[in-house]
Design a protein around this motif. Structure first.
Motif, short mmCIF file in Angstrom:
data_model
loop_
_atom_site.label_atom_id
_atom_site.label_comp_id
_atom_site.label_asym_id
_atom_site.label_seq_id
_atom_site.Cartn_x
_atom_site.Cartn_y
_atom_site.Cartn_z
N GLU A 172 1.14 -1.32 0.21
CA GLU A 172 0.05 0.31 0.14
C GLU A 172 0.87 1.20 0.14
O GLU A 172 0.76 2.27 -0.77
N LEU A 173 2.11 1.28 0.55
CA LEU A 173 3.24 2.95 0.75
C LEU A 173 3.62 2.70 -0.32
O LEU A 173 3.76 3.92 -0.95
N LEU A 174 3.91 1.54 -1.22
CA LEU A 174 4.83 1.72 -2.64
C LEU A 174 3.32 2.10 -3.87
O LEU A 174 3.83 3.00 -4.36
N VAL A 175 2.74 1.31 -3.14
CA VAL A 175 1.04 2.12 -4.35
C VAL A 175 1.11 3.91 -4.12
O VAL A 175 1.10 4.99 -5.22
N GLU A 176 0.77 3.73 -3.05
CA GLU A 176 0.53 5.48 -2.24
C GLU A 176 1.52 6.03 -2.66
O GLU A 176 1.38 7.41 -3.84
N SER A 205 -5.09 3.05 -2.91
CA SER A 205 -3.90 2.26 -2.79
C SER A 205 -3.92 0.93 -2.25
O SER A 205 -3.70 -0.31 -2.65
N ASP A 206 -5.17 0.70 -1.07
CA ASP A 206 -5.96 -0.59 -0.42
C ASP A 206 -6.66 -0.69 -1.40
O ASP A 206 -6.97 -2.49 -1.60
N ARG A 250 13.12 8.14 -0.95
CA ARG A 250 13.45 7.98 -0.35
C ARG A 250 13.31 5.89 0.07
O ARG A 250 13.53 5.68 0.93
N VAL A 251 11.91 5.95 -0.05
CA VAL A 251 11.33 5.23 -0.72
C VAL A 251 11.53 3.89 -1.30
O VAL A 251 12.31 3.21 -0.82
N TYR A 252 12.55 4.21 -1.85
CA TYR A 252 12.87 3.86 -3.10
C TYR A 252 14.40 3.09 -2.57
O TYR A 252 14.26 1.92 -2.88
N LYS A 253 15.57 3.64 -2.48
CA LYS A 253 16.22 3.14 -1.10
C LYS A 253 16.33 2.15 -0.05
O LYS A 253 16.91 1.60 0.04
N GLU A 254 14.51 2.17 0.62
CA GLU A 254 14.66 2.26 2.29
C GLU A 254 14.20 0.29 1.58
O GLU A 254 14.39 -0.60 2.22
N HIS A 255 13.08 0.41 0.62
CA HIS A 255 12.43 -1.00 -0.24
C HIS A 255 13.42 -1.69 -1.38
O HIS A 255 13.16 -3.14 -1.46
N GLY A 282 14.30 -0.80 8.31
CA GLY A 282 15.01 -0.54 9.96
C GLY A 282 13.49 -0.07 10.30
O GLY A 282 12.76 0.17 9.64
N SER A 283 13.84 0.14 11.78
CA SER A 283 11.99 0.61 12.12
C SER A 283 12.56 2.47 11.98
O SER A 283 11.45 2.88 12.22
N GLY A 284 13.34 2.47 10.85
CA GLY A 284 13.31 4.15 10.78
C GLY A 284 12.55 4.43 9.61
O GLY A 284 12.84 5.35 8.82
N ILE A 285 12.09 3.00 8.59
CA ILE A 285 11.48 3.43 6.89
C ILE A 285 10.68 4.18 7.14
O ILE A 285 9.77 4.20 7.98
N LEU A 286 10.08 5.41 6.11
CA LEU A 286 9.34 6.85 6.45
C LEU A 286 7.81 5.53 6.70
O LEU A 286 7.64 4.12 5.94
N GLN A 287 7.03 5.51 7.58
CA GLN A 287 5.88 4.94 7.40
C GLN A 287 4.78 5.32 7.06
O GLN A 287 3.60 4.46 6.48
#
Length: 658
Positions: A172-176, A205-206, A250-255, A282-287
């Protein structure tokens, strides 16, 4: 252009006393009336002057009214719509923020209030300074001083604050993020990449995720990985400076993990994109794209997305009321001990007499222990972090060298050798100088040297030398400071003697007699179990300086009076008060680092006000019959202060603005 608000100092002919008539006496007992005196009138507008231009221009709306309105809103947990309604029609709210008794005359609009908060955000980003935090520090310092509160004993704890964001699954986060990137592009760029965006921009996204079931999620995740790579490579030159693309990057590099490989046959470069395993995230990725600072934490089976707030408050038993002294808002994946260490120096600077800090097991650490020793603060820990040892080893510190501030030193060295060669040298030299040190030093090689230095420096130096080899050297030093220490360890077995520890590199070891250990009832649970040597008949216990500091911290609670050992528990109700601004979902109404930090400081100021009002003024009202014959409200308050044995300086909070 900055301009202070002084209108409230000019009493109008038709004020609240005229508006309310005979009800004005009862009105003076309301929280709004006292908020006006304790908060509004004491608010230093100069703190917010940097938000405005120095050039001649339109003046600002009254800052003390706007800040007071935000604090009053927090006190009642209102929305901005509710605040606006109360500003227009509520007498107590208007009095609290310093508005006139003429209805319809509102000192600012809600839009202006939002713009003011935006200025605060921009200033914090540019100057790394939170002005609301600065206001909290100044007002709290003045309130503590006025109430004559003791700040040498304090307690602290942390509370999870959940951001007002939607909980996304990974897909959902990636689609959003793709949907938001598509909206931020220009029309030509949208058309150019229409084929890549097409499967993801229809619906929500959902809704996209609902069309897949179970293991089928692997396929769309692999497909979206290729889409992210194509878009990132195509748009990084044209969209690199846009906020939405930065979040996308940021999302691209985190996932995703991208590898570039060159084909040896064709010479072409190929790019492979792999999805990072969920366990490695990690717990610091974009929520959420709506909150870039929120982090993830799982604690006691609960999942939190947001930040963590640490609060410290006074807790001396003699205080008439307790006030919050420190607020820190941090990512919730940061350890409590790190949060406390980062604010420890600032806390000590604001309350320099702090000598006893109460907290739970999460705040103790070697770094904190060392820094608190330097500052003269005794940590009182009420719980043990981690697994409790089945058989604790008691480590005590035995001073190896003693030093006395008068600086007396005796040192003897004798040297003899089997070869007989005598060479004697005697030297006496006397110098008189005044200096408050006295030193006796006798050194023989055969060398004896004595030095005395008195207020005016007296020095006697005698040297005798007998050449050659046998060496004996004794040194005694007395000083108020420790120069070296020896650790001694005692186990639970009464048959074992106390053992002196040996320094091995950076750690220590204590070696016990294995024969005596074999009859010990704790033989199978002893910490030496992994370090037993049958051949040498030894059982070794290894420990570090951190273990010594931790044991010392755990024992501190036994060195204070029994009535102070449960003080930390009193901080739990305070943590509960910070949940007051949450919705039924358990989330705050706000999101983002600044907004949550603003909520924390505003709530702390509101809580301090409620405590001052509840104790000083509510108690006074209960004693009104005792002083019924006294005319003015101020005189009633003065009599109550004397009756309750308050320091007269408490009047500063209320009366200095009267």
């Amino acid at each position: 252009m900055f301009r202070k608000n002084e209108k409230h100092r000019q009493v109008g002919l038709f004020g609240y006393d005229h508006l309310l008539g005979s009800s004005y006496g009862a009105f003076k007992n309301t929280p709004g009336y006292h908020f006006h005196h304790i908060i509004f009138r004491q608010l230093n507008e100069e703190i917010f002057a940097p938000l405005y231009s120095n050039k001649k221009s339109a003046p600002n709306s009254p800052i003390n009214s706007m800040v007071s309105a935000l604090l009053w809103q927090q006190l009642h947990n209102w929305t901005f719509e509710e605040l606006e309604r109360h500003l227009q029609f509520d007498v107590e709210t208007r009095m609290a923020i310093g508005a006139s008794a003429t209805f319809g005359d509102v000192p600012f609009s809600i839009r202006t209030l939002h713009l003011f908060k935006n200025r605060l955000v921009e200033y914090e980003i540019a100057h790394k300074t939170n002005l609301i935090a600065k206001l909290f520090d100044q007002m709290t310092t003045e309130q503590i001083k006025s109430l004559n509160l003791k700040t040498n004993i304090q307690r602290g704890d942390s509370v999870q604050l959940q951001s007002n964001i939607r909980k996304y699954t990974r897909l959902e986060l990636l689609v959003e993020m793709l949907k938001r990137l598509y909206k931020s592009l220009s029309e030509p760029e949208r058309q150019l990449h229409e084929a890549l965006f097409a499967p993801y921009i229809k619906g929500s996204s959902d809704g996209f995720v609902y069309s897949f079931r179970g293991k089928e999620l692997d396929e769309p995740l692999q497909a979206i990985a290729k889409v992210y790579t194509h878009l990132y490579l195509d748009l990084q030159n044209t969209q690199n400076d846009t906020p939405t693309f930065k979040v996308f990057e940021r999302v691209y590099k985190e996932h995703f993990l991208t590898k570039k490989e060159q084909n040896s046959e064709t010479g072409k470069e190929t790019i492979t994109t792999n999805l990072i395993d969920a366990k490695e995230l990690g717990s610091g990725i974009l929520q959420s794209p709506d909150d870039l600072e929120a982090t993830y934490r799982q604690k006691k089976g609960e999942k939190f997305q947001g930040l963590v707030l640490f609060a410290n408050e006074t807790c001396h038993p003699d205080n008439t009321t307790q006030l919050i002294t420190a607020i820190v808002v941090s990512p919730n994946n940061v350890d409590d001990s790190v949060i406390y260490r980062e604010q420890l120096d600032d806390l000590h600077a604001r309350t320099p007499d702090l000598s006893e800090q109460h907290f739970d097991g999460g705040f103790g650490s070697e770094e904190n222990d060392l820094r608190m020793k330097e500052l003269g603060i005794v940590p009182i820990q009420t719980a043990i972090r981690g697994v409790k040892a089945a058989l604790p080893m008691v480590i005590t510190i035995k001073p190896n060298t003693e030093t006395n501030s008068n600086t007396e030193t005796n040192s003897n060295t004798e040297t003899n050798n089997s070869t007989e060669t005598n060479s004697n040298t005697e030297t006496n030299s006397n110098t008189e100088t005044n200096s408050n040190t006295e030193t006796n030093s006798s050194s023989s090689t055969e060398t004896n040297s004595n030095t005395e230095t008195n207020s005016s420096t007296e020095t006697n130096s005698n040297t005798e030398t007998n050449s050659n080899t046998e060496t004996n050297s004794n040194t005694e030093t007395n000083s108020s400071t420790e120069t070296s220490v020896t650790y001694q360890v005692q186990c639970a077995n009464p048959e074992q003697l106390m053992v002196l520890a040996i320094l091995v590199k950076s750690n220590f070891k204590a070696v016990f007699d294995l024969d005596k250990c074999k009859n010990c009832p704790f033989f199978d649970t002893c910490p030496t179990k992994a370090h037993r040597n049958e051949k040498n008949n030894t059982a070794t216990f290894r420990f570090s300086t951190n273990d010594v500091l931790r044991q010392e911290r755990h024992k501190n609670i036994q060195n204070i009076p029994i009535e102070r050992r449960k003080l930390r528990a009193g901080v739990e109700p305070l943590m509960g008060l910070f949940h007051a601004g949450e919705k039924h979902t358990g989330k705050l109404r706000v999101r983002g680092q600044f907004s949550i930090a603003f909520y924390g400081f505003a709530m702390a100021l509101a809580i301090n006000f409620k405590r001052i009002y509840a104790f000083c003024f509510a108690q006074m009202l209960k004693n009104t019959l005792f002083v019924a014959n006294i005319g003015s409200f101020e005189r009633i308050f003065n009599v109550f202060c004397k009756k309750c044995n308050f320091n007269a300086s408490i009047n500063l909070i209320y009366l200095k603005t009267a």
